[in-house]
Design an enzyme around this catalytic site. Structure first.
Site, short mmCIF file in Angstrom:
data_model
loop_
_atom_site.label_atom_id
_atom_site.label_comp_id
_atom_site.label_asym_id
_atom_site.label_seq_id
_atom_site.Cartn_x
_atom_site.Cartn_y
_atom_site.Cartn_z
N ASN A 142 -11.51 -1.65 -6.57
CA ASN A 142 -10.58 -2.79 -6.54
C ASN A 142 -9.47 -2.49 -5.53
O ASN A 142 -9.10 -1.34 -5.33
CB ASN A 142 -9.95 -2.95 -7.93
CG ASN A 142 -8.97 -4.11 -8.01
OD1 ASN A 142 -9.27 -5.22 -7.55
ND2 ASN A 142 -7.80 -3.87 -8.59
N HIS A 189 -5.50 -3.36 -5.03
CA HIS A 189 -4.35 -3.89 -5.76
C HIS A 189 -3.12 -3.85 -4.85
O HIS A 189 -2.87 -2.84 -4.19
CB HIS A 189 -4.10 -3.08 -7.03
CG HIS A 189 -2.95 -3.62 -7.83
ND1 HIS A 189 -3.07 -4.74 -8.63
CD2 HIS A 189 -1.66 -3.24 -7.90
CE1 HIS A 189 -1.90 -5.01 -9.18
NE2 HIS A 189 -1.02 -4.12 -8.75
C1 GAR Z 1 -5.16 -9.36 -2.07
O1 GAR Z 1 -3.91 -9.22 -1.50
C2 GAR Z 1 -5.34 -8.41 -3.23
O2 GAR Z 1 -4.56 -7.26 -3.12
C3 GAR Z 1 -4.90 -9.23 -4.40
O3 GAR Z 1 -5.35 -10.53 -4.12
C4 GAR Z 1 -5.30 -10.74 -2.72
C5 GAR Z 1 -6.54 -11.46 -2.27
O4 GAR Z 1 -6.44 -11.82 -0.94
N1 GAR Z 1 -5.49 -8.73 -5.62
C6 GAR Z 1 -4.86 -8.71 -6.78
O5 GAR Z 1 -3.74 -9.14 -6.94
C7 GAR Z 1 -5.68 -8.11 -7.90
N2 GAR Z 1 -4.86 -7.90 -9.06
P1 GAR Z 1 -7.72 -12.21 -0.11
O6 GAR Z 1 -8.48 -13.25 -0.92
O7 GAR Z 1 -7.16 -12.77 1.16
O8 GAR Z 1 -8.54 -10.97 0.13
#
Ligand code: GAR
Length: 215
Positions: free
Chosen positions: A109, A111
């Site tokens: 994952n 984060h």
């Molecule tokens: C990312 O920034 C990731 O770190 C976060 O969602 C975003 C997705 O962006 N994840 C979380 O918050 C998980 N708890 P993306 O769709 O542009 O890759």
């Protein structure tokens, strides 16, 4: 060289991490192929982008399914696509404990914080509210503990005076796009594994995650 690592990428949003992973594979920096992109949200921007690249996509909405039932449906999709590694790239659902146990050591994952700081949601806003001088992102193995599995790699940056949430989020995402393909690459090369509750890289237990700085 062996077969490329088969990745299932789970998304809920725009998919910028998916784009970074596919880009790294296309450049030959990552010996992996995305065999399926699975979204819980039909409107996720990652889905049309994956389709435009000819990548197989699946939508698995949560409506009417409790957490174990959702995991069962997810497992059925994965049985069909046979990934070696599951990559959570902005997937905003908590996975069932039985599922994470079954896939133990085969789920990574990303984060958006320097774990263990700021588990959960709205990490950029909370970093600013807390007045943190450093912030960043973490790739970790997924266990039954939310955002609590063994960390592999982190990237950090100095929060700028007066910086807003949008700017901080964009800078952290640029770091995500570097370290996520890097960690997946280590796994693909057989250099990274989870053993006895820790992340191991090149046969060494990681006492703390590998660190990268914003350049
Ligand atoms: C990312 O920034 C990731 O770190 C976060 O969602 C975003 C997705 O962006 N994840 C979380 O918050 C998980 N708890 P993306 O769709 O542009 O890759």
């Amino acid at each position: 060289m062996g077969e490329p690592l088969r990745l299932a990428v789970l998304v809920s949003g725009k998919g910028s991490n998916l784009v970074a992973i596919v880009g790294a594979a296309e450049r030959g920096d990552l010996q992996a192929t995305v065999v399926v992109v699975i979204s819980d949200r039909p409107e996720a921007g990652a889905i049309p982008w994956a389709q435009s690249k000819g990548i197989c996509t699946e939508i698995l909405p949560p409506q009417g399914l409790d957490r174990p039932a959702y995991a069962e449906r997810l497992q059925q999709l994965l049985d069909r696509h046979r990934p070696d590694l599951i990559v959570l790239a902005g997937f905003m659902r908590i996975l069932d404990a039985g599922f994470t146990e079954r896939w133990s050591g085969r789920v990574l994952n990303i984060h958006p914080s320097l774990l263990p700081a700021l588990t959960g949601l709205h990490t950029h806003r909370r970093a600013l509210e807390a007045g943190l001088d450093h912030h960043g992102c973490t790739v970790h193995f997924v266990t039954g503990e939310l955002d609590g599995g063994p960390p592999v790699i982190q990237a950090s940056l100095a929060v700028q005076p007066g910086e807003d949430e949008a700017s901080l989020s964009a800078r952290v995402q640029a770091l995500e796009h570097r370290i996520f393909p890097e960690a997946i690459g280590w796994f693909a090369e057989g250099r990274l594994e989870m053993k006895a509750g820790s992340a191991w890289l090149d046969g060494q237990r990681l006492e703390s995650p590998v660190m990268r700085e914003e350049s």
